[in-house]
Design a protein around this motif. Structure first.
Motif, PDB file in Angstrom:
ATOM      1  N   PHE A  24     -42.600  29.058  38.497  1.00 45.50           N
ATOM      2  CA  PHE A  24     -44.034  28.844  38.328  1.00 45.50           C
ATOM      3  C   PHE A  24     -44.263  28.538  36.855  1.00 45.50           C
ATOM      4  O   PHE A  24     -43.902  29.329  35.987  1.00 45.50           O
ATOM      5  N   VAL A  25     -44.892  27.410  36.575  1.00 47.65           N
ATOM      6  CA  VAL A  25     -45.018  26.952  35.194  1.00 47.65           C
ATOM      7  C   VAL A  25     -46.480  26.659  34.886  1.00 47.65           C
ATOM      8  O   VAL A  25     -47.136  25.884  35.598  1.00 47.65           O
ATOM      9  N   GLY A  26     -46.986  27.272  33.810  1.00 43.47           N
ATOM     10  CA  GLY A  26     -48.311  26.954  33.295  1.00 43.47           C
ATOM     11  C   GLY A  26     -48.184  26.211  31.985  1.00 43.47           C
ATOM     12  O   GLY A  26     -47.098  26.101  31.408  1.00 43.47           O
ATOM     13  N   SER A  27     -49.302  25.734  31.475  1.00 44.65           N
ATOM     14  CA  SER A  27     -49.286  24.965  30.229  1.00 44.65           C
ATOM     15  C   SER A  27     -49.341  25.857  28.996  1.00 44.65           C
ATOM     16  O   SER A  27     -49.352  25.368  27.868  1.00 44.65           O
ATOM     17  N   GLY A  28     -49.365  27.150  29.197  1.00 46.47           N
ATOM     18  CA  GLY A  28     -49.392  28.105  28.099  1.00 46.47           C
ATOM     19  C   GLY A  28     -50.205  29.317  28.497  1.00 46.47           C
ATOM     20  O   GLY A  28     -51.188  29.202  29.244  1.00 46.47           O
ATOM     21  N   ALA A  29     -49.798  30.494  28.010  1.00 45.71           N
ATOM     22  CA  ALA A  29     -50.477  31.720  28.409  1.00 45.71           C
ATOM     23  C   ALA A  29     -51.922  31.755  27.945  1.00 45.71           C
ATOM     24  O   ALA A  29     -52.737  32.489  28.505  1.00 45.71           O
ATOM     25  N   ASP A  30     -52.258  30.978  26.930  1.00 44.98           N
ATOM     26  CA  ASP A  30     -53.643  30.926  26.455  1.00 44.98           C
ATOM     27  C   ASP A  30     -54.512  29.988  27.286  1.00 44.98           C
ATOM     28  O   ASP A  30     -55.728  29.950  27.121  1.00 44.98           O
ATOM     29  N   LYS A  31     -53.900  29.244  28.197  1.00 48.25           N
ATOM     30  CA  LYS A  31     -54.639  28.259  28.976  1.00 48.25           C
ATOM     31  C   LYS A  31     -54.593  28.510  30.480  1.00 48.25           C
ATOM     32  O   LYS A  31     -55.462  28.037  31.212  1.00 48.25           O
ATOM     33  N   CYS A  32     -53.587  29.222  30.952  1.00 45.06           N
ATOM     34  CA  CYS A  32     -53.339  29.314  32.387  1.00 45.06           C
ATOM     35  C   CYS A  32     -53.019  30.753  32.769  1.00 45.06           C
ATOM     36  O   CYS A  32     -52.177  31.396  32.137  1.00 45.06           O
ATOM     37  N   SER A  33     -53.690  31.275  33.802  1.00 46.53           N
ATOM     38  CA  SER A  33     -53.463  32.665  34.200  1.00 46.53           C
ATOM     39  C   SER A  33     -53.339  32.799  35.707  1.00 46.53           C
ATOM     40  O   SER A  33     -53.962  32.063  36.476  1.00 46.53           O
ATOM     41  N   LEU A  34     -52.507  33.766  36.104  1.00 49.96           N
ATOM     42  CA  LEU A  34     -52.407  34.209  37.491  1.00 49.96           C
ATOM     43  C   LEU A  34     -53.067  35.575  37.556  1.00 49.96           C
ATOM     44  O   LEU A  34     -52.682  36.494  36.822  1.00 49.96           O
ATOM     45  N   VAL A  35     -54.045  35.717  38.429  1.00 52.32           N
ATOM     46  CA  VAL A  35     -54.825  36.945  38.503  1.00 52.32           C
ATOM     47  C   VAL A  35     -54.645  37.564  39.880  1.00 52.32           C
ATOM     48  O   VAL A  35     -54.830  36.907  40.904  1.00 52.32           O
ATOM     49  N   GLY A  36     -54.275  38.846  39.909  1.00 49.75           N
ATOM     50  CA  GLY A  36     -54.141  39.537  41.184  1.00 49.75           C
ATOM     51  C   GLY A  36     -53.233  40.737  41.067  1.00 49.75           C
ATOM     52  O   GLY A  36     -52.358  40.796  40.214  1.00 49.75           O
ATOM     53  N   THR A  37     -53.470  41.696  41.925  1.00 51.49           N
ATOM     54  CA  THR A  37     -52.681  42.917  41.950  1.00 51.49           C
ATOM     55  C   THR A  37     -51.331  42.652  42.588  1.00 51.49           C
ATOM     56  O   THR A  37     -51.256  42.087  43.675  1.00 51.49           O
ATOM     57  N   ARG A  38     -50.254  43.043  41.904  1.00 50.24           N
ATOM     58  CA  ARG A  38     -48.889  42.888  42.432  1.00 50.24           C
ATOM     59  C   ARG A  38     -48.669  41.452  42.908  1.00 50.24           C
ATOM     60  O   ARG A  38     -48.505  41.177  44.096  1.00 50.24           O
ATOM     61  N   LEU A  39     -48.658  40.539  41.956  1.00 46.26           N
ATOM     62  CA  LEU A  39     -48.572  39.117  42.269  1.00 46.26           C
ATOM     63  C   LEU A  39     -47.360  38.792  43.124  1.00 46.26           C
ATOM     64  O   LEU A  39     -47.413  37.931  43.991  1.00 46.26           O
ATOM     65  N   ILE A  40     -46.247  39.466  42.850  1.00 41.12           N
ATOM     66  CA  ILE A  40     -45.025  39.205  43.603  1.00 41.12           C
ATOM     67  C   ILE A  40     -44.393  40.537  43.964  1.00 41.12           C
ATOM     68  O   ILE A  40     -44.287  41.440  43.143  1.00 41.12           O
ATOM     69  N   ASP A  41     -43.950  40.663  45.209  1.00 36.76           N
ATOM     70  CA  ASP A  41     -43.354  41.896  45.701  1.00 36.76           C
ATOM     71  C   ASP A  41     -41.837  41.791  45.774  1.00 36.76           C
ATOM     72  O   ASP A  41     -41.130  42.786  45.584  1.00 36.76           O
ATOM     73  N   ALA A  42     -41.328  40.613  46.058  1.00 38.29           N
ATOM     74  CA  ALA A  42     -39.889  40.379  46.147  1.00 38.29           C
ATOM     75  C   ALA A  42     -39.588  38.977  45.640  1.00 38.29           C
ATOM     76  O   ALA A  42     -40.236  38.014  46.046  1.00 38.29           O
ATOM     77  N   ALA A  43     -38.636  38.871  44.734  1.00 38.16           N
ATOM     78  CA  ALA A  43     -38.361  37.576  44.114  1.00 38.16           C
ATOM     79  C   ALA A  43     -36.882  37.480  43.771  1.00 38.16           C
ATOM     80  O   ALA A  43     -36.362  38.321  43.045  1.00 38.16           O
TER      81      ALA A  43
END
Length: 199
Positions: A58-77
């Motif tokens: 998963f790639v964003g353009s930078g932590a200052d520009k792009c965010s994933l919001v949610g509790t426990r985004l990933i459980d198994a990876a």
């Protein structure tokens, strides 16, 4: 193990919502996230628990520009990379891996986990897990308990965990690690605390 297939998420891209790209993704894909906030709903989280993510970045353009919001985004990876993103756990762990996993966080910010309850943990694992954390910042101050003079804890890694942490920043965390994992290696990390009860 990436195949070169790219799925783009954004208002003007092939997938408007994050969960649509997840549903269409296959092992080896790269998911590119447009600038802005991408939310993982509780129903999406439950689906991810049933279908663990493997060989996806998963790639964003930078932590200052792009965010994933949610509790426990990933459980198994398994062999998953997150790069250039802010992970906002909404007063819970952003990542809580409960099965065998291997995950990388590169150029990310982990924030909003200072809940004042349940350990206030940024990322967590409880099974055999390999973590590679590179140039990632853990912000222990933001969250429901902000302003109470205590920070959250960057991570809790239990079970058989191997954790490699390089060039990361830990800001206003009460503790960096509340872990019983097998191996923790730190290289070139910085701890910056202004809270009276932070370590």
């Amino acid at each position: 193990r990436l195949t070169g297939r790219v799925l783009r998420v954004g208002p003007n891209d092939e997938f408007e919502k994050f969960h649509e790209a997840i549903t269409a993704s296959q092992s080896g894909d790269t998911i590119l996230l447009a600038d802005g906030e991408h939310t993982i709903s509780q129903s999406m989280y439950q689906r991810l628990r049933l279908q663990p993510i493997t060989d996806i970045q998963f790639v964003g353009s930078g932590a200052d520009k792009c965010s994933l919001v949610g509790t426990r985004l990933i459980d198994a990876a398994m062999r998953v990379r997150l790069r250039g993103l802010t992970l906002d756990g909404k007063n819970n762990e952003s990542l809580d891996l409960r099965s065998e996993s291997a995950i990388q966080l590169v150029d990310c910010v982990v924030t909003n986990y200072n809940s004042g309850a349940g350990g206030s943990i940024g990322i967590a694992s409880s099974r055999e897990t390999t973590w590679l954390l590179l140039r990632t910042t853990f912000q222990g101050g933001p969250g429901r308990a902000s302003g109470r003079g205590r920070g959250g804890n960057a991570f809790r890694l239990d079970g058989s965990a191997m954790t490699y942490v390089r060039q990361c920043q830990f800001i206003d965390n009460e503790e960096i690690s509340r872990s019983s994992g097998d191996i923790e290696t730190y290289d070139g990390c910085v701890e910056l605390n202004s809270l009276p009860n932070a370590s």
